[in-house]
Design an enzyme around this catalytic site. Structure first.
Site, PDB file in Angstrom:
ATOM      1  N   PRO A   2       0.837  -1.207   0.000  1.00 12.79           N
ATOM      2  CA  PRO A   2       0.000   0.000   0.000  1.00 12.79           C
ATOM      3  C   PRO A   2       0.871   1.256   0.000  1.00 12.79           C
ATOM      4  O   PRO A   2       1.797   1.368   0.776  1.00 12.79           O
ATOM      5  CB  PRO A   2      -0.812  -0.107   1.298  1.00 12.79           C
ATOM      6  CG  PRO A   2      -0.260  -1.237   2.059  1.00 12.79           C
ATOM      7  CD  PRO A   2       0.699  -1.994   1.208  1.00 12.79           C
ATOM      8  N   GLU A   3       0.564   2.159  -0.900  1.00 20.09           N
ATOM      9  CA  GLU A   3       1.274   3.432  -0.974  1.00 20.09           C
ATOM     10  C   GLU A   3       0.358   4.518  -0.415  1.00 20.09           C
ATOM     11  O   GLU A   3      -0.772   4.247  -0.025  1.00 20.09           O
ATOM     12  CB  GLU A   3       1.644   3.730  -2.433  1.00 20.09           C
ATOM     13  CG  GLU A   3       2.620   2.736  -3.040  1.00 20.09           C
ATOM     14  CD  GLU A   3       4.042   2.913  -2.502  1.00 20.09           C
ATOM     15  OE1 GLU A   3       4.326   3.989  -1.929  1.00 20.09           O
ATOM     16  OE2 GLU A   3       4.842   1.989  -2.644  1.00 20.09           O
ATOM     17  N   ARG A 113       1.480 -10.836   5.646  1.00 20.94           N
ATOM     18  CA  ARG A 113       2.937 -10.874   5.856  1.00 20.94           C
ATOM     19  C   ARG A 113       3.357 -10.273   7.191  1.00 20.94           C
ATOM     20  O   ARG A 113       4.536 -10.331   7.560  1.00 20.94           O
ATOM     21  CB  ARG A 113       3.632 -10.187   4.681  1.00 20.94           C
ATOM     22  CG  ARG A 113       3.404 -10.991   3.396  1.00 20.94           C
ATOM     23  CD  ARG A 113       4.090 -10.376   2.211  1.00 20.94           C
ATOM     24  NE  ARG A 113       5.547 -10.345   2.389  1.00 20.94           N
ATOM     25  CZ  ARG A 113       6.381  -9.758   1.530  1.00 20.94           C
ATOM     26  NH1 ARG A 113       5.907  -9.159   0.475  1.00 20.94           N
ATOM     27  NH2 ARG A 113       7.667  -9.775   1.739  1.00 20.94           N
TER      28      ARG A 113
END
Ligand code: ZN
Length: 277
Positions: A2-3, A113
């Protein structure tokens, strides 16, 4: 990963469902993610009302009267708003349960993750901007402090390649690999140019390009907003049509020359040798 645009779209997506609501419970299904969860966090939040949401760089901020919950989505995390009673699956690590008219809603954090983070900053520890994770961050690219003048001024002593200077995040936050390649293309600047060799006029164009690229990504993400708040919604990271990013060898959309891929600081950079000087 995600940016900034994904985090902002997430914030806008969840805000109407949690702002002004009291926390019924906080369910933590592990000891922590990237870092341990703060001890006593559920007790600190239960019964407290969420005053507002915010964002600093890629950190989502959930403000309470007595402090701020800092959420980072890491490499693979996402948030969804769900009705109560939906069983948690393997990677659903955190549920923030809030009061809703006549019931509850669940803000669920999923992070396969586990590079994400949920941290707490109490007001008594000072201004949230001074938190260790936030205080070194550059200005917000969509905020009033960001400009070509700022880029020009802050880059005078930096001879590294402009792409790496931008991505360092200490001048401006949120210009990640994708948006950096795209912004430099739009501004017509070769990503290998030393930052201190770029003129003020070109930095003005670059600042404008960064704002446009990020704003367009947010608008585009907004159209997939429903995915964030539906039961079956997937991660919600959006695929855009890029000019150069991930298009190595493909004809440039403007001039037709093949897009070139190079490595800069272990990250792939994509650019057009004809359009970017
Ligand atoms: Zn081109």
């Amino acid at each position: 990963m995600p940016e900034l645009p994904e985090v902002e779209v997430t914030r806008r997506g969840v805000a109407p469902h949690i702002e002004g609501r009291a926390v019924r419970d906080l369910v933590l299904r592990r000891e922590g993610l990237r870092w341990p969860f703060p001890p006593g966090l559920a007790d600190a939040l239960r019964g407290r009302t969420i005053a507002a949401t915010g964002r600093r760089g890629k950190y989502l901020l959930i403000h309470f009267e007595h402090g701020t919950l800092i959420v980072h989505l890491g490499m693979s995390g996402h948030l969804r708003v769900l009705p109560p009673g939906i069983p948690a699956e393997k990677h659903d690590h955190v549920d923030l349960v809030v009061e809703d008219t006549g019931g509850q809603q669940v803000l669920r954090m999923t992070d396969p993750r586990r590079f994400g983070a949920v941290l707490w900053h109490a007001n008594e520890d000072g201004d949230i901007e001074e938190h260790a994770l936030l205080r070194g961050l550059g200005v917000e690219p969509l905020g009033p402090e960001f400009s070509g003048e700022l880029l020009y001024r802050e880059s005078r002593s930096r001879g590294a390649a402009v792409k790496q200077v931008l991505m360092a995040g200490d001048i401006v936050v949120g210009v990640g690999n994708i948006y950096c390649s795209e912004s430099l293309f739009r501004a017509g600047i070769n990503p290998r140019t030393p930052a201190n060799r770029i003129s003020r006029a070109r930095y003005d164009r670059l600042a404008q390009a960064i704002r446009e690229v990020l704003a367009e990504a947010i608008v585009q993400g907004g159209s997939t907003l429903r995915d964030f708040i539906s039961v079956n919604g997937q991660s919600g990271y959006f695929q855009q049509s890029y000019f150069v990013y991930d298009r190595a060898g493909v004809p440039c959309r403007v001039c037709g020359a093949p897009v070139r891929q190079i490595k800069q600081g272990q990250r792939s950079t994509f650019y057009c040798v004809t359009c970017q000087k």
